[in-house]
Design a protein around this motif. Structure first.
Motif, PDB file in Angstrom:
ATOM      1  N   GLU A 115      64.493  28.681  72.290  1.00  7.89           N
ATOM      2  CA  GLU A 115      65.816  28.905  71.831  1.00  7.89           C
ATOM      3  C   GLU A 115      66.023  27.888  71.091  1.00  7.89           C
ATOM      4  N   GLY A 116      65.433  27.250  70.110  1.00 10.58           N
ATOM      5  CA  GLY A 116      65.949  26.345  69.205  1.00 10.58           C
ATOM      6  C   GLY A 116      66.112  24.901  69.803  1.00 10.58           C
ATOM      7  N   GLN A 117      65.874  24.707  70.985  1.00  8.71           N
ATOM      8  CA  GLN A 117      65.935  23.505  71.505  1.00  8.71           C
ATOM      9  C   GLN A 117      64.582  22.876  72.244  1.00  8.71           C
ATOM     10  N   THR A 118      64.596  21.551  72.003  1.00  8.74           N
ATOM     11  CA  THR A 118      63.337  20.760  72.589  1.00  8.74           C
ATOM     12  C   THR A 118      64.009  19.770  73.568  1.00  8.74           C
ATOM     13  N   PHE A 119      63.305  19.675  74.927  1.00  7.82           N
ATOM     14  CA  PHE A 119      63.897  18.972  75.837  1.00  7.82           C
ATOM     15  C   PHE A 119      63.099  18.972  76.810  1.00  7.82           C
TER      16      PHE A 119
END
Length: 463
Positions: free
Chosen positions: A13-17
């Motif tokens: 969902e558009g995040q990288t963590f």
């Protein structure tokens, strides 16, 4: 079996963590960000406590440090050839190839033998998949010139869509009666997935090329394919489909877009969930162009044809611009002897692709893994309104793929799991590899080894 996937780099969902994901009873039970604990949590509020709670005696721990965790890929466009064409491929072999590439759900086309054009034949394919498929599955009902009564019986909550061939391809399921098309666009109970090529244009070009080949003025090799199945053939048919869908308010998904000109037919100014007319392209239109026919020959002959470098670049830009909504493979295996024996006019169109779609697309979009996940995981789930898949979210089915993005290897026919035993991507260097694939919380693929005890599920749709 429960799983704790520890310390993965989650792309979602558009995040990288960095996070750890706890999988229980087939679902994603917890997503535990590094140095953060989701509510509710018993005991001290730290990520170590949450991880210890998840790491029980019945939990297998997978250390994913340095690897990327993505939602399972949803391939909306495959031809697994069963029933009737199982010398080329079948649901079991091709679902193995799928999960080896991180594909956890597929939607299969109706041009089999017999063609999937009745509700009874459709159910037979679902029954076959329940016994054989390692991945989750759905099947399209095929439209013909005379089966509208079967089309309108389709349950949109249980079937992915209606496949419409507005240009003939393998299986010759062409729908060319205008009165049938009008009724189909007006009455279809669910999404229409269209193959758009104008039949008359293709026929005229084929006759012309055969005549020139007979005179010795052209060589009937793979390079003439884009001169037979031309940009004009694609645009004329796509324009007609879009115009009819717009007029009747139908839900239309134009598949395997291959030309720059077709981009003018689609919009990027409204959210995907609100779009009525959408577009798909395939990895091969983004990787190959007409210059590759010399080296790859009939290996890359497919319908629609792979076209110019300009078309390829325009399609790539369209991914970034939001004009193309999904990536499907059009996985379509043929045996080598069907592809490479004879000339242009006898070589079959289509090739296997489902195992290598993520690898190829990671080469195409090396610096934008979030966009890749959006196109191959999130957007198919949104577009088809699939129940609880396509995202890494608590409560969703645990369809997941772990990817090592720091390994280079050469794609090879020797490692091809598709029944046909070859790939057009043979010899291409990939810079990533899928190491683990989970389907409904079951680890079905692990470092080249398949675990086949558990089968996939029938997809359901929130429509």
């Amino acid at each position: 079996m429960n799983y704790l996937i520890k310390n993965a780099t989650l792309v979602n969902e558009g995040q990288t963590f960095v996070a750890s994901v706890f999988v229980s009873d087939g679902k994603i039970a917890k997503i535990i960000r590094e140095n953060q604990v989701p509510e509710p949590v018993e005991g001290p509020v730290d990520s170590g406590t949450a991880l210890r709670q998840a790491q029980g005696p019945c939990t297998q721990v997978i250390d994913a440090t340095g690897k990327y965790l993505i939602p399972g890929i949803i391939d909306e466009h495959v031809h697994f050839r069963e029933p009737g064409l199982t010398h080329k491929a079948d649901i079991y072999t091709e679902s193995r190839a799928a999960v080896a590439g991180g594909v956890t759900s597929f939607m299969d086309m109706p041009n089999t033998n017999p063609q999937t054009t009745t509700q009874e034949l459709l159910q037979q394919k679902f029954d076959l998949a329940a016994e054989k498929s390692l991945a989750n599955y759905s099947f399209y009902l095929g439209a013909t010139n005379d089966n509208l009564a079967e089309v309108v019986k389709t349950d949109p909550k249980k079937v992915c869509g209606i496949k419409l061939f507005m240009g003939s391809s393998t299986g010759n399921m062409l729908v060319d009666k205008n009165e049938v098309l009008v009724r189909l666009f007006r009455e279809s109970p669910c999404l229409i997935a269209a193959h758009c090529e104008d039949e008359q244009t293709i026929h005229e070009n084929t006759v012309r090329c055969k005549d020139l080949a007979a005179k010795g003025e052209v060589i009937a090799d793979a390079s003439i394919h884009p001169f037979v199945r031309t940009m004009e053939a694609c645009y004329k048919s796509s324009f007609k489909a879009v115009d009819m869908a717009d007029h009747f308010g139908a839900r239309l998904h134009v598949m395997h877009i291959s030309t720059q000109r077709e981009m003018s037919l689609f919009r990027n100014d409204i959210p995907l969930q609100d779009k009525k007319i959408t577009a798909e392209t395939c990895p091969h239109y983004l990787w190959f162009d007409n210059h590759d026919y010399e080296a790859k020959s009939f290996a890359i002959k497919c319908n629609p044809a792979i076209k110019s470098h300009r078309d390829k670049e325009a399609l790539l830009q369209a991914l970034h611009d939001g004009l193309i909504d999904t990536i499907g493979t059009d996985h379509a295996p043929h045996l080598k002897e069907e592809k490479f024996t004879g000339d242009y006019f006898t070589s079959k169109s289509g090739f296997p692709s489902v195992q290598h779609s993520f690898e190829v697309m990671a080469n195409v979009l090396p610096d934008d893994l979030s966009l890749l996940v959006q196109l191959m995981c999130h957007n198919p789930a949104i577009l088809y309104q699939i129940d609880r898949r396509g995202f890494v979210r608590e409560g969703y089915y645990a369809d997941l793929a772990l990817v090592d993005m720091n390994v280079s290897h050469v794609i090879s026919d020797k490692e091809e799991f598709s029944k046909c035993g070859w790939t057009p991507y043979d010899g291409i260097t990939s810079h990533c590899r899928v190491t683990h694939t989970f389907v409904n919380g079951n680890l079905v693929f692990e470092n080249g080894v398949f675990h086949e005890e558990d089968k996939g599920m029938r997809l359901c749709f929130d429509r």
